[in-house]
Design an enzyme around this catalytic site. Structure first.
Site, PDB file in Angstrom:
ATOM      1  N   TYR A  62      -1.465  -0.415  10.356  1.00 41.39           N
ATOM      2  CA  TYR A  62      -1.640  -0.992   9.000  1.00 41.39           C
ATOM      3  C   TYR A  62      -0.475  -0.547   8.122  1.00 41.39           C
ATOM      4  O   TYR A  62       0.105  -1.363   7.393  1.00 41.39           O
ATOM      5  CB  TYR A  62      -2.982  -0.525   8.446  1.00 41.39           C
ATOM      6  CG  TYR A  62      -3.215  -0.784   6.968  1.00 41.39           C
ATOM      7  CD1 TYR A  62      -3.652  -2.035   6.513  1.00 41.39           C
ATOM      8  CD2 TYR A  62      -3.043   0.233   6.019  1.00 41.39           C
ATOM      9  CE1 TYR A  62      -3.888  -2.255   5.153  1.00 41.39           C
ATOM     10  CE2 TYR A  62      -3.284   0.021   4.675  1.00 41.39           C
ATOM     11  CZ  TYR A  62      -3.711  -1.229   4.242  1.00 41.39           C
ATOM     12  OH  TYR A  62      -3.947  -1.443   2.901  1.00 41.39           O
ATOM     13  N   SER A  69       0.857  -1.197   0.000  1.00 37.81           N
ATOM     14  CA  SER A  69       0.000   0.000   0.000  1.00 37.81           C
ATOM     15  C   SER A  69       0.885   1.236   0.000  1.00 37.81           C
ATOM     16  O   SER A  69       1.995   1.217   0.569  1.00 37.81           O
ATOM     17  CB  SER A  69      -0.879   0.019   1.260  1.00 37.81           C
ATOM     18  OG  SER A  69      -1.552   1.253   1.351  1.00 37.81           O
TER      19      SER A  69
HETATM   20  P1  NAP Z   1     -11.548  -5.825   0.121  1.00 38.73           P
HETATM   21  O1  NAP Z   1     -12.393  -5.380  -1.009  1.00 38.73           O
HETATM   22  O2  NAP Z   1     -12.028  -5.594   1.503  1.00 38.73           O
HETATM   23  O3  NAP Z   1     -11.263  -7.404  -0.084  1.00 38.73           O
HETATM   24  C1  NAP Z   1     -10.475  -8.048   0.860  1.00 38.73           C
HETATM   25  C2  NAP Z   1     -10.354  -9.512   0.487  1.00 38.73           C
HETATM   26  O4  NAP Z   1      -9.479 -10.132   1.419  1.00 38.73           O
HETATM   27  C3  NAP Z   1     -11.674 -10.266   0.521  1.00 38.73           C
HETATM   28  O5  NAP Z   1     -11.676 -11.183  -0.550  1.00 38.73           O
HETATM   29  C4  NAP Z   1     -11.599 -11.015   1.847  1.00 38.73           C
HETATM   30  O6  NAP Z   1     -12.315 -12.248   1.822  1.00 38.73           O
HETATM   31  C5  NAP Z   1     -10.125 -11.305   1.919  1.00 38.73           C
HETATM   32  N1  NAP Z   1      -9.620 -11.586   3.262  1.00 38.73           N
HETATM   33  C6  NAP Z   1      -9.670 -10.811   4.361  1.00 38.73           C
HETATM   34  N2  NAP Z   1      -9.082 -11.437   5.398  1.00 38.73           N
HETATM   35  C7  NAP Z   1      -8.635 -12.628   4.919  1.00 38.73           C
HETATM   36  C8  NAP Z   1      -7.963 -13.733   5.492  1.00 38.73           C
HETATM   37  N3  NAP Z   1      -7.599 -13.732   6.796  1.00 38.73           N
HETATM   38  N4  NAP Z   1      -7.675 -14.804   4.702  1.00 38.73           N
HETATM   39  C9  NAP Z   1      -8.038 -14.824   3.392  1.00 38.73           C
HETATM   40  N5  NAP Z   1      -8.685 -13.810   2.802  1.00 38.73           N
HETATM   41  C10 NAP Z   1      -8.989 -12.734   3.561  1.00 38.73           C
HETATM   42  O7  NAP Z   1     -10.072  -5.211   0.040  1.00 38.73           O
HETATM   43  P2  NAP Z   1      -9.267  -4.488  -1.154  1.00 38.73           P
HETATM   44  O8  NAP Z   1      -9.447  -3.044  -1.004  1.00 38.73           O
HETATM   45  O9  NAP Z   1      -9.546  -5.146  -2.442  1.00 38.73           O
HETATM   46  O10 NAP Z   1      -7.783  -4.807  -0.671  1.00 38.73           O
HETATM   47  C11 NAP Z   1      -6.971  -5.787  -1.294  1.00 38.73           C
HETATM   48  C12 NAP Z   1      -5.528  -5.519  -0.898  1.00 38.73           C
HETATM   49  O11 NAP Z   1      -5.159  -4.213  -1.361  1.00 38.73           O
HETATM   50  C13 NAP Z   1      -5.289  -5.508   0.603  1.00 38.73           C
HETATM   51  O12 NAP Z   1      -4.032  -6.087   0.885  1.00 38.73           O
HETATM   52  C14 NAP Z   1      -5.263  -4.038   0.947  1.00 38.73           C
HETATM   53  O13 NAP Z   1      -4.522  -3.777   2.111  1.00 38.73           O
HETATM   54  C15 NAP Z   1      -4.619  -3.473  -0.293  1.00 38.73           C
HETATM   55  N6  NAP Z   1      -4.875  -2.046  -0.521  1.00 38.73           N
HETATM   56  C16 NAP Z   1      -6.131  -1.586  -0.677  1.00 38.73           C
HETATM   57  C17 NAP Z   1      -6.329  -0.224  -0.898  1.00 38.73           C
HETATM   58  C18 NAP Z   1      -7.696   0.376  -1.067  1.00 38.73           C
HETATM   59  O14 NAP Z   1      -7.825   1.619  -1.001  1.00 38.73           O
HETATM   60  N7  NAP Z   1      -8.728  -0.409  -1.314  1.00 38.73           N
HETATM   61  C19 NAP Z   1      -5.225   0.630  -0.946  1.00 38.73           C
HETATM   62  C20 NAP Z   1      -3.956   0.118  -0.792  1.00 38.73           C
HETATM   63  C21 NAP Z   1      -3.784  -1.234  -0.578  1.00 38.73           C
HETATM   64  P3  NAP Z   1     -13.787 -12.435   2.492  1.00 38.73           P
HETATM   65  O15 NAP Z   1     -14.661 -11.411   1.819  1.00 38.73           O
HETATM   66  O16 NAP Z   1     -14.178 -13.818   2.180  1.00 38.73           O
HETATM   67  O17 NAP Z   1     -13.579 -12.120   3.949  1.00 38.73           O
END
Ligand code: NAP
Length: 252
Positions: A161, A147
């Site tokens: 985080y 991130s």
């Molecule tokens: P999201 O829409 O909330 O999706 C998160 C995913 O992770 C879901 O599929 C969830 O599965 C899964 N998950 C959560 N805990 C888990 C565990 N213990 N084991 C296996 N799967 C798990 O999140 P996102 O925004 O797409 O984020 C994806 C990645 O990008 C993350 O690493 C996040 O930190 C990073 N990121 C996001 C942003 C942003 O602004 N969105 C920015 C920078 C970095 P379930 O639904 O089945 O729980």
């Protein structure tokens, strides 16, 4: 790794958001995909169906990335149901809670570090064991989803985080060097603000619109704008890229 077979890529946390977009994009790029999820089987099934419609073999495997047994089962199921693993997208993550550190419960801190950092390390460790050419594997590539928070620090939101994601960046640098002789490249993508459910899940559904004005490109990114960076780092086009963190953050 280029033996004419389709790459087989595990994407953790692929039931929605960036992971789902990555699974679909990789399917379009010719990968067979394993859609990992923790809890939402229905959402994961929908992603797998869309990936299959792109011509990929696509299976869903439930596994909590913080559990060594679950991660072992995830890799074993991939081998059995799809074939030898060639790539890992270490994407599963949570922000969980938005507040100053002083106001963040320690169990939330532990959960965030456990999923974002320890989970990524456990998955990367298993990938190293399975992919390493020195251990009988085919070689391959790992992409860690870090991130922009890792370098911005995320004050008043979630410094713990940010610290976990800085750990993911260190994992990327160190493991890239450790595995360079094993036929495995290790890189990271560092998204900025991306429109996914992660913000509402942390109790701040309005965060995307609130923060967008501070981004040089003046808007949040969309998951489909992150996925191609992940796919490129996994691809042969990136054959000389390892230990890199590619920032996809609208200038943040
Ligand atoms: P999201 O829409 O909330 O999706 C998160 C995913 O992770 C879901 O599929 C969830 O599965 C899964 N998950 C959560 N805990 C888990 C565990 N213990 N084991 C296996 N799967 C798990 O999140 P996102 O925004 O797409 O984020 C994806 C990645 O990008 C993350 O690493 C996040 O930190 C990073 N990121 C996001 C942003 C942003 O602004 N969105 C920015 C920078 C970095 P379930 O639904 O089945 O729980």
């Amino acid at each position: 790794m280029d033996n004419g077979r389709r790459p087989v890529t595990i994407i953790t946390g692929a039931s929605r958001g960036i992971g789902a977009a990555a699974a679909l994009h990789l399917a379009r790029c010719g990968h067979d995909v394993v859609v990992n999820y923790r809890a939402d089987a229905e959402a994961a099934e929908q992603v797998a169906e869309l990936a299959a419609a792109e011509g990929a073999r696509a299976v869903c495997v439930q596994a909590d990335v913080t559990s060594e047994d679950d991660v072992d089962r995830l890799f074993a199921a991939t081998q059995e149901q799809v074939g030898p693993v060639t790539g890992l997208v270490n994407n599963a993550g949570v922000t969980a809670h938005i507040a100053d550190l002083a106001d963040t419960p320690v169990d939330v801190v532990r959960q965030v570090v456990e999923v974002n950092l320890v989970g990524a390390i456990i998955c990367a460790r298993r990938a190293a064991q399975v992919l390493s050419t020195r251990r009988g594997g085919t070689g391959g590539a790992v992409v860690n989803v870090s991130s922009a928070a890792a370098t911005l620090g995320s004050p008043h939101e979630y410094v713990h985080y940010a610290a976990a994601k800085a750990g993911v960046d260190a994992l990327t640098v160190g493991l890239a060097k450790e595995l360079a002789g094993d036929g495995i490249r290790v890189n990271a993508v560092a998204p900025g603000l991306v429109r996914t459910g992660i913000h509402a899940a942390a109790g701040a559904a309005d965060r995307v619109d609130r923060v967008a004005a501070r981004i040089p490109l003046r808007r949040a990114g969309e998951p489909h704008e992150i996925a191609p960076a992940i796919a490129w780092l996994l691809s042969e086009e990136a054959s000389y890229v390892t230990g890199a963190t590619l920032r996809v953050a609208g200038g943040m």
